[in-house]
Write an enzyme that holds these catalytic residues in place. Structure first.
Site, PDB file in Angstrom:
ATOM      1  N   HIS A  20       0.938  -1.183   0.025  1.00  0.00           N
ATOM      2  CA  HIS A  20      -0.034  -0.040  -0.032  1.00  0.00           C
ATOM      3  C   HIS A  20       0.813   0.861   0.067  1.00  0.00           C
ATOM      4  CE1 HIS A  20       0.993  -0.103   4.093  1.00  0.00           C
ATOM      5  NE2 HIS A  20       0.725   1.126   4.364  1.00  0.00           N
ATOM      6  N   HIS A  28       1.501   6.890  -1.043  1.00  0.00           N
ATOM      7  CA  HIS A  28       0.351   5.906  -0.031  1.00  0.00           C
ATOM      8  C   HIS A  28      -1.028   5.880  -0.798  1.00  0.00           C
ATOM      9  CE1 HIS A  28      -1.568   4.654   3.281  1.00  0.00           C
ATOM     10  NE2 HIS A  28      -0.495   4.754   4.202  1.00  0.00           N
TER      11      HIS A  28
END
Length: 666
Positions: free
Chosen positions: A59, A74
């Site tokens: 992620h 992110h």
């Protein structure tokens, strides 16, 4: 070079940092940057340089740009919790070199949204304090790989192409790393090392070997702290570089990137919490609590929906005398439909522990304690020896009189227990020697957590429920319509916290003594309201995963089981639960106003025959039909128009809690 550009990692709507729904990023704790609400899941490199990090859960990707900027991309918010089945495909790894605009992976936006996570992609320059004088984001709709921000650097840098990251000796932080390792007792005294935003955190075999004063005086060290079984060396902004230098010298086996990420998030959240106003803290805490409740229930929502439908089918079979409620067939089918509710504390204990960071197996055992047949027997048929604060004293514990409550069908006591276990467990692991932990940690946890629930939490809920029941009866005697409005609007809120048990004894007493119950008719309207709201979502949403859950949740609610609709959909999206409750208030008001009575326990639409007076048809049946129709119209219309949109699926707030109901981001 005084001015550089950052490219957009994905296509979508570029938003300013302070608009990101995450306090750590929005307040600039991770550095300056921007966010993008993505419309396409293709991800490209925002800078030219080296990949420094790819999270195990895929992620987050870190870059060290050729212009010395350190950039973090992110993917989504709270998506670290999707580690078991990550919705990302990343085609680069640490050490790879990329050019700005190169494809580096994909993000399944629909899967992220279906999991109740925000899809916002965030770009942050993590060394902003050292490098960035100003960052000007280009807001609005953007394509991937175009200029997303222009950065004014606060010092001149020379462009570097394909410069590999220093390994081993040679980094300017190596000398400091060597000194720190020496002064904590050498590599032989180090078990492992992690880091957070400001600190290198050592797990030492013997803390007494560390020379605190010498470490404090080292150039590049701010302070030394000891907490949580960690020897913490406070570094400040250069913590990543110092940590890397330490791991380069100790070896990769000593590091734990995942634990470091969790530590960084925890520290960042603590800082964010300190900056919140009291009202923001209240809102954040309530949002976190709802997130924990829904997050704990999501894994069993499908089972609850299936069981609700099965219970509805069984109600039809018994209503039309196809199956007798005394027949073995009834017993077997009833067990199939009821077991997930009866043993719900076990399942919720397991899932809540995973959500809050406690041991899931231990909390599952605690749930087993609460649903153990003899405990259930004490709660339902134990000898009453007295009363205290409206509670029947039906047991004693080492001579102490206690009230043992019923915990089947309940969830809140287990969530409270899981939170307590998340605090108790780390302390036990610090004070109990390693060779004894396997036996004594679960032993102490089961005894203490079960004891706290049985002796304190259960009686507290029962006492509050008793006061609530008395208030409800007082209002009902004053005005059935007003009572219906209040019960109809708030009954499902009581279900969340297990306080609805205050009303169940009233219903049972009414039916066993008079043969009917007006209050149960009001409760039935709240079930219809939850079904009407989730029906609106089933028809409105274009998100396949939401539609797939909404339809069985609708059927289950109309069969008298609202948990799938409430925990799986309505409560999760906030406004929907409000619009459903408004529908319940309207239905409850009409039910009370029309003096609707109910001669059975089965409620919602499936329980229509419960509203037929055995002595002859009266207005109760027609009142039920009128109130139910109004309830569906109100809850459906309000939800369809105001209570839900597909944007809520990706904007839904999940409680960011692993170790704390108000901690953890990303």
């Amino acid at each position: 070079m005084k001015q550089v550009q950052l490219l957009t990692p994905v296509a979508g709507k570029l938003i300013p940092l302070n608009a990101i729904q995450d306090p750590v990023f929005s307040q600039g704790m991770m550095g300056q940057g921007f966010g993008i609400e993505p419309t396409v899941g293709n991800v490209v490199a925002p800078v030219s340089g080296e990949i420094t990090m790819v999270a195990d859960t895929l992620h987050a990707i870190g870059f060290k740009a050729n212009n010395e900027l350190e950039v973090l991309v992110h993917l989504g918010i709270d998506t670290v919790e999707m580690g078991d089945r990550p919705p990302f495909k990343i085609q680069v790894k640490a050490g790879d070199h990329v050019e700005a605009g190169d494809p580096i992976g994909t993000m399944d936006i629909e899967a992220v949204a279906a999991a109740g996570k925000r899809t916002t992609v965030i770009l942050a320059v993590t060394n902003s304090a050292d490098m960035v004088a100003n960052l000007d984001a280009q807001l609005g709709d953007v394509k991937a790989g175009v200029v997303g921000a222009v950065v004014d650097l606060n010092r001149e840098v020379q462009p570097v192409v394909n410069t590999p990251k220093p390994q081993g000796k040679g980094s300017k932080y190596d000398a400091l790393a060597t000194q720190i390792i020496t002064q904590v007792g050498g590599a032989a005294n180090v078990k492992s090392v992690i880091h957070c935003i400001t600190r290198v955190r050592f797990y030492l075999k013997d803390e007494s070997q560390a020379n605190d004063e010498v470490i404090r005086d080292l150039d590049g060290v701010i302070d030394v702290a000891k907490a949580g079984g960690q020897y913490q060396v406070v570094i400040g902004p250069a913590v990543n570089d110092v940590y890397d230098a330490i791991i380069n010298q100790l070896g990769p086996g000593f590091g734990d990137d995942e634990a470091s990420t969790a530590a960084m998030e925890k520290e960042a959240n603590r800082a964010a919490w300190q900056k919140m106003t009291p009202w923001q803290k209240v809102k954040h805490g309530f949002s976190s609590l709802i997130g924990v409740i829904t997050g704990s229930m999501i894994p069993v929502i499908g089972l609850l929906a299936a069981s609700g439908i099965l219970k509805g089918v069984l109600a039809l079979l018994t209503t039309f005398n196809i199956v007798s409620d005394k027949a073995p067939t009834y017993v077997i089918i009833n067990a199939m439909g009821d077991s997930v509710f009866y043993f719900l504390p076990i399942f919720v204990g397991f899932t809540a522990a995973k959500k809050l960071g406690a041991d899931p197996v231990i909390m599952g055992i605690v749930g087993g304690v609460l649903t153990y047949p003899t405990i259930v027997g004490l709660a339902s048929g134990g000898k009453v020896t007295g009363h205290l604060l409206g509670m029947a004293i039906n047991a004693d514990f080492f001579g102490i009189p206690v009230h043992v409550a019923s915990y089947t069908y309940s969830i809140f006591p287990m969530i409270a227990g899981a939170w307590l276990a998340s605090k108790l467990e780390p302390w036990l692991k610090r004070v109990i020697p390693t060779v004894l932990r396997m036996i004594f940690v679960p032993l102490i946890e089961v005894v203490l957590i079960s004891g706290v629930i049985v002796i304190f939490i259960g009686p507290l809920i029962t006492a509050f429920s008793g006061a609530l029941a008395a208030g409800i009866m007082g209002i009902y005697q004053l005005s059935p319509a007003i009572s219906g409005l209040i019960i109809g609007g708030f009954y499902q809120v009581l279900v969340i916290f297990g306080l609805h048990w205050a009303i169940i004894p009233i219903v049972v007493n009414d039916i066993t003594t008079t043969g009917h119950s007006s209050i149960n008719a009001i409760v039935s309207a709240t079930m219809v309201a939850q079904g009407g709201a989730v029906l609106a979502i089933a028809l409105k949403t274009k998100v396949a995963s939401v539609k797939e859950l909404a339809w069985p949740a609708t059927i289950s609610a109309f069969c008298g089981v609202t948990e799938p609709a409430m925990y799986g959909i309505n409560l999760k999206y906030g406004r929907t639960f409000v619009t459903a409750s408004i529908g319940g208030a309207v239905g409850g008001f009409l039910t009370g106003l029309l003096n609707v009575n109910m001669w059975g326990f089965a409620g919602s639409l499936i329980g229509v025959t419960s509203f037929i007076n055995p002595k002859g048809l009266d207005f109760s049946l027609f009142g039920f039909l009128i109130a139910s129709a109004a309830t569906i119209i109100v809850s459906f219309t309000l939800t369809y128009l105001f209570g839900f949109s597909d944007a809520d699926v990706k904007n839904v707030k999940k409680a960011p809690a692993k170790k704390h109901l108000g901690e953890q981001v990303a």
